[in-house]
Write a protein that holds these residues in place. Structure first.
Motif, PDB file in Angstrom:
ATOM      1  N   ALA A 184      14.312  -4.198  -9.920  1.00 54.46           N
ATOM      2  CA  ALA A 184      15.534  -3.925 -10.786  1.00 54.46           C
ATOM      3  C   ALA A 184      15.849  -2.678 -11.320  1.00 54.46           C
ATOM      4  O   ALA A 184      16.661  -2.286 -11.438  1.00 54.46           O
ATOM      5  N   LYS A 185      14.615  -2.119 -11.558  1.00 56.69           N
ATOM      6  CA  LYS A 185      14.831  -0.744 -11.988  1.00 56.69           C
ATOM      7  C   LYS A 185      15.005   0.469 -10.663  1.00 56.69           C
ATOM      8  O   LYS A 185      14.598   1.592 -11.047  1.00 56.69           O
ATOM      9  N   GLY A 186      14.703   0.041  -9.492  1.00 57.24           N
ATOM     10  CA  GLY A 186      15.018   0.671  -8.340  1.00 57.24           C
ATOM     11  C   GLY A 186      13.780   1.781  -8.194  1.00 57.24           C
ATOM     12  O   GLY A 186      13.845   2.631  -7.445  1.00 57.24           O
ATOM     13  N   LEU A 187      12.305   1.134  -8.704  1.00 53.85           N
ATOM     14  CA  LEU A 187      11.308   1.862  -8.380  1.00 53.85           C
ATOM     15  C   LEU A 187      10.659   1.634  -7.012  1.00 53.85           C
ATOM     16  O   LEU A 187      10.657   0.632  -6.508  1.00 53.85           O
ATOM     17  N   VAL A 188      10.222   2.941  -6.506  1.00 50.61           N
ATOM     18  CA  VAL A 188       9.580   2.542  -4.980  1.00 50.61           C
ATOM     19  C   VAL A 188       8.156   2.771  -5.011  1.00 50.61           C
ATOM     20  O   VAL A 188       7.642   3.725  -5.721  1.00 50.61           O
ATOM     21  N   LEU A 189       7.395   1.971  -4.586  1.00 51.53           N
ATOM     22  CA  LEU A 189       5.988   2.106  -4.821  1.00 51.53           C
ATOM     23  C   LEU A 189       5.336   2.389  -3.410  1.00 51.53           C
ATOM     24  O   LEU A 189       5.422   1.764  -2.439  1.00 51.53           O
ATOM     25  N   GLU A 190       4.889   3.613  -3.162  1.00 54.56           N
ATOM     26  CA  GLU A 190       4.390   4.189  -2.015  1.00 54.56           C
ATOM     27  C   GLU A 190       2.682   3.985  -1.912  1.00 54.56           C
ATOM     28  O   GLU A 190       2.167   4.610  -2.932  1.00 54.56           O
ATOM     29  N   LEU A 191       2.251   3.343  -0.889  1.00 52.27           N
ATOM     30  CA  LEU A 191       0.560   3.208  -0.958  1.00 52.27           C
ATOM     31  C   LEU A 191       0.107   4.259   0.393  1.00 52.27           C
ATOM     32  O   LEU A 191       0.688   4.219   1.313  1.00 52.27           O
ATOM     33  N   ASP A 192      -0.819   5.329   0.029  1.00 57.91           N
ATOM     34  CA  ASP A 192      -1.038   5.910   0.851  1.00 57.91           C
ATOM     35  C   ASP A 192      -2.527   5.749   1.104  1.00 57.91           C
ATOM     36  O   ASP A 192      -3.352   6.414   0.367  1.00 57.91           O
ATOM     37  N   PHE A 193      -2.931   4.782   2.079  1.00 57.44           N
ATOM     38  CA  PHE A 193      -4.470   4.443   2.248  1.00 57.44           C
ATOM     39  C   PHE A 193      -4.966   4.959   3.610  1.00 57.44           C
ATOM     40  O   PHE A 193      -4.096   4.973   4.517  1.00 57.44           O
ATOM     41  N   PRO A 194      -6.420   5.084   3.605  1.00 59.86           N
ATOM     42  CA  PRO A 194      -6.663   5.248   4.980  1.00 59.86           C
ATOM     43  C   PRO A 194      -6.579   4.159   5.966  1.00 59.86           C
ATOM     44  O   PRO A 194      -6.486   3.147   5.458  1.00 59.86           O
ATOM     45  N   ASN A 195      -6.622   4.436   7.270  1.00 58.45           N
ATOM     46  CA  ASN A 195      -6.448   3.293   8.014  1.00 58.45           C
ATOM     47  C   ASN A 195      -7.604   2.304   7.950  1.00 58.45           C
ATOM     48  O   ASN A 195      -7.296   0.848   7.897  1.00 58.45           O
ATOM     49  N   ALA A 196      -8.832   2.675   7.730  1.00 61.67           N
ATOM     50  CA  ALA A 196      -9.943   1.746   7.805  1.00 61.67           C
ATOM     51  C   ALA A 196      -9.800   0.973   6.503  1.00 61.67           C
ATOM     52  O   ALA A 196      -9.616   1.950   5.630  1.00 61.67           O
ATOM     53  N   PRO A 197     -10.311  -0.136   6.272  1.00 64.53           N
ATOM     54  CA  PRO A 197     -10.380  -0.709   5.011  1.00 64.53           C
ATOM     55  C   PRO A 197     -11.415  -0.170   3.950  1.00 64.53           C
ATOM     56  O   PRO A 197     -12.429   0.389   4.608  1.00 64.53           O
ATOM     57  N   CYS A 198     -11.259   0.048   2.915  1.00 61.02           N
ATOM     58  CA  CYS A 198     -12.056   0.768   1.751  1.00 61.02           C
ATOM     59  C   CYS A 198     -12.699  -0.244   1.092  1.00 61.02           C
ATOM     60  O   CYS A 198     -12.363  -0.843   0.348  1.00 61.02           O
ATOM     61  N   LYS A 199     -14.173  -0.361   1.684  1.00 60.26           N
ATOM     62  CA  LYS A 199     -14.793  -1.543   1.080  1.00 60.26           C
ATOM     63  C   LYS A 199     -15.767  -0.921  -0.284  1.00 60.26           C
ATOM     64  O   LYS A 199     -16.213   0.371  -0.234  1.00 60.26           O
TER      65      LYS A 199
END
Ligand SMILES: Nc1ncnc2c1ncn2[C@@H]1O[C@H](COP(=O)(O)OP(=O)(O)OP(=O)(O)O)[C@@H](O)[C@H]1O
Ligand SMILES: [Mg+2]
Length: 324
Positions: A184-199
């Motif tokens: 509703a507020k028009g906010l965009v959430l970008e996730l910049d994560f490495p390809n391999a899962p972070c354990k």
């Protein structure tokens, strides 16, 4: 030669000479004995005075030393009293703030109930007052929950529940609900994560609460239709740390506010002026939770090209394992 003696101890001799062979008269010997007796007494008296003086000096030094110790003890006691007085003042201030914060939603709720009791109230108006009631109830609940969580953390009543976690997955799940909330507020959430899962080996609930508070803040204090970015980097050996940065643009955290922003009930003037809901406990909770997980958090905030809009960045660091 006449001996100088005192109580059987020979102190020295008085030697008399004559320029010619001389046989000493009884009177002369008597005089010599008298003189040596007086010289002996004088020597003993001088020695006694010297000993007494030395004793007085030793005692004075000991007394001075004990006075110094007492002065230090007195100083330390004063410092402890001042410290206790300061802690007591902090406790009073904290109780004042808490009771004020607890009373504010209750006052609004009482007013809303009074309005709802009015005769012939339109259904639109009733709905409005019920919304207010609901909102204030939620605020009161949040406040009490945050206070209890902080109190538990500070008194170390809760224990950490360690488990193997995939942080990328945990954050992606949170991102889904925030993207819906922020649409509703028009906010965009970008996730910049490495390809391999972070354990990591850590506590799921605490991590959830940390990111819930930080993302809620990012949503509340960001410019409408702006971009919020969460970046994660997993460092391998030897540090084995995970670093995360949450960047958003919107409200400012001035250089004066920055050093205090993780303190309880601390809010930037803009937050209260713009009537953005909150009590200023979120970041205090985040810091406490992170310290519990051996992590750290820091913040920076600087104006963008538009001086009204500031770019704020929270940087977190978490160990991949809590075990040493
Ligand atoms: N992402 C952000 N951008 C700009 N300002 C922020 C941001 N996050 C926090 N702040 C500022 O820091 C203050 C403290 O945040 P905190 O989360 O502790 O309290 P709150 O959000 O006001 O209330 P609560 O979290 O207890 O509901 C906020 O009032 C706001 O002024
Ligand atoms: Mg908050």
């Amino acid at each position: 030669m006449a001996p100088l003696e005192s109580q059987g101890t020979v102190l020295g001799f008085l030697v008399f000479e004559h320029h010619q062979p001389h046989s000493w008269q009884a009177k002369e010997i008597e005089l010599v004995e008298l003189v040596s007796a007086q010289v002996s007494t004088a020597i003993i008296q001088t020695e006694t005075i010297r000993q007494v003086q030395a004793l007085v000096e030793t005692r004075t030094a000991e007394l001075q030393q004990s006075l110094d110790v007492q002065a230090k003890l007195y100083q330390r006691t004063r410092e402890q009293i001042d410290q206790l007085r300061h802690l007591n003042q902090l406790k009073d201030e904290f109780l004042d703030t808490v009771s004020h914060e607890l009373r504010t939603p209750l006052t609004t709720m009482t007013l809303a109930i009074r309005m709802l009791r009015q005769v012939g109230l339109s259904s639109d108006r009733s709905a409005q007052y019920l919304d207010i009631l609901e909102q204030q109830c939620a605020q009161e609940t949040n406040l009490v929950n945050d206070l209890l969580a902080l109190q538990e953390l500070e008194s170390q009543k809760t224990t950490i529940q360690l488990e193997e976690l995939n942080l990328s997955e945990l954050l992606q799940e949170l991102a889904v609900s925030f993207r819906q909330k922020w649409a509703a507020k028009g906010l965009v959430l970008e996730l910049d994560f490495p390809n391999a899962p972070c354990k990591l080996h850590s506590d799921r609930d605490r991590l959830n609460q940390i990111f819930l508070e930080l993302l809620t803040n990012a949503g509340k204090y960001s410019e409408p239709s702006s971009r919020i970015c969460l970046k994660m980097v997993c460092q391998q050996e030897p540090t084995k740390q995970i670093s995360l940065t949450l960047s958003s643009v919107g409200a400012s955290i001035s250089p004066e506010e920055l050093p205090h922003i993780f303190e309880k009930f601390r809010r930037c003037p803009g937050a209260t002026q713009n009537a953005i809901q909150g009590t200023g406990l979120g970041l205090a909770l985040v810091k406490c939770l992170l310290e519990n997980l051996n992590g750290t958090i820091s913040v920076s905030s600087a104006p963008t090209q538009d001086p009204q809009i500031w770019a704020t960045r929270f940087t977190l660091s978490l160990p991949q394992s809590l075990e040493k």
